[in-house]
Design a protein around this motif. Sequence first.
Motif, PDB file in Angstrom:
ATOM      1  N   GLN A 153       0.826  -1.205   0.000  1.00 51.30           N
ATOM      2  CA  GLN A 153       0.000   0.000   0.000  1.00 51.30           C
ATOM      3  C   GLN A 153       0.865   1.262   0.000  1.00 51.30           C
ATOM      4  N   ILE A 154       1.961   1.246   0.718  1.00 47.62           N
ATOM      5  CA  ILE A 154       2.876   2.392   0.700  1.00 47.62           C
ATOM      6  C   ILE A 154       3.433   2.581  -0.713  1.00 47.62           C
ATOM      7  N   MET A 155       3.728   1.490  -1.381  1.00 49.85           N
ATOM      8  CA  MET A 155       4.182   1.577  -2.773  1.00 49.85           C
ATOM      9  C   MET A 155       3.074   2.169  -3.654  1.00 49.85           C
TER      10      MET A 155
ATOM     11  N   LEU B  48      -4.980  -2.404  -4.815  1.00 51.10           N
ATOM     12  CA  LEU B  48      -5.862  -3.565  -4.845  1.00 51.10           C
ATOM     13  C   LEU B  48      -5.247  -4.731  -4.081  1.00 51.10           C
ATOM     14  N   VAL B  49      -3.967  -4.992  -4.310  1.00 48.08           N
ATOM     15  CA  VAL B  49      -3.277  -6.076  -3.600  1.00 48.08           C
ATOM     16  C   VAL B  49      -3.199  -5.760  -2.103  1.00 48.08           C
TER      17      VAL B  49
ATOM     18  N   LEU C  95      -6.664  -6.240  -0.497  1.00 46.19           N
ATOM     19  CA  LEU C  95      -6.961  -7.672  -0.360  1.00 46.19           C
ATOM     20  C   LEU C  95      -6.149  -8.297   0.772  1.00 46.19           C
ATOM     21  N   GLY C  96      -4.899  -7.875   0.915  1.00 46.69           N
ATOM     22  CA  GLY C  96      -4.071  -8.379   2.013  1.00 46.69           C
ATOM     23  C   GLY C  96      -4.649  -8.009   3.363  1.00 46.69           C
ATOM     24  N   TRP C  97      -5.057  -6.756   3.517  1.00 45.22           N
ATOM     25  CA  TRP C  97      -5.628  -6.325   4.794  1.00 45.22           C
ATOM     26  C   TRP C  97      -6.980  -6.969   5.045  1.00 45.22           C
ATOM     27  N   LEU C  98      -7.748  -7.246   3.993  1.00 44.39           N
ATOM     28  CA  LEU C  98      -8.999  -7.983   4.156  1.00 44.39           C
ATOM     29  C   LEU C  98      -8.698  -9.384   4.699  1.00 44.39           C
ATOM     30  N   MET C  99      -7.654  -9.997   4.177  1.00 44.95           N
ATOM     31  CA  MET C  99      -7.242 -11.320   4.659  1.00 44.95           C
ATOM     32  C   MET C  99      -6.818 -11.265   6.133  1.00 44.95           C
TER      33      MET C  99
END
Length: 82
Positions: free
Chosen positions: A26-28, A46-47, A50-54
């Motif tokens: 997200q920082i990127m 988006l990635v 999705l990672g934080w949703l996981m």
Amino acid sequence: MATEISRASDHGQMAFLVKWGASIIQIMGYAATGFGWSPWNLYLFLVGVLGWLMVGVLWKDRAIMLVHLVALGAMLAGMASQ
């Protein structure tokens, strides 16, 4: 009992790795936005979302899941409208 502790430890390690990986991505995405690197910024966000949703699912944290589900929906709607 030992199996439960091992499973909880694996679960915590997975959440730790996903949390930090998603944060870095997200920082990127923020950096890509700052430099005008579209659409790469959206893909990175988006990635990260999705990672934080996981992570929210792994932690069973409904607030984290809600925020990132709404963010995911908004991003997908925005991307589909372009």
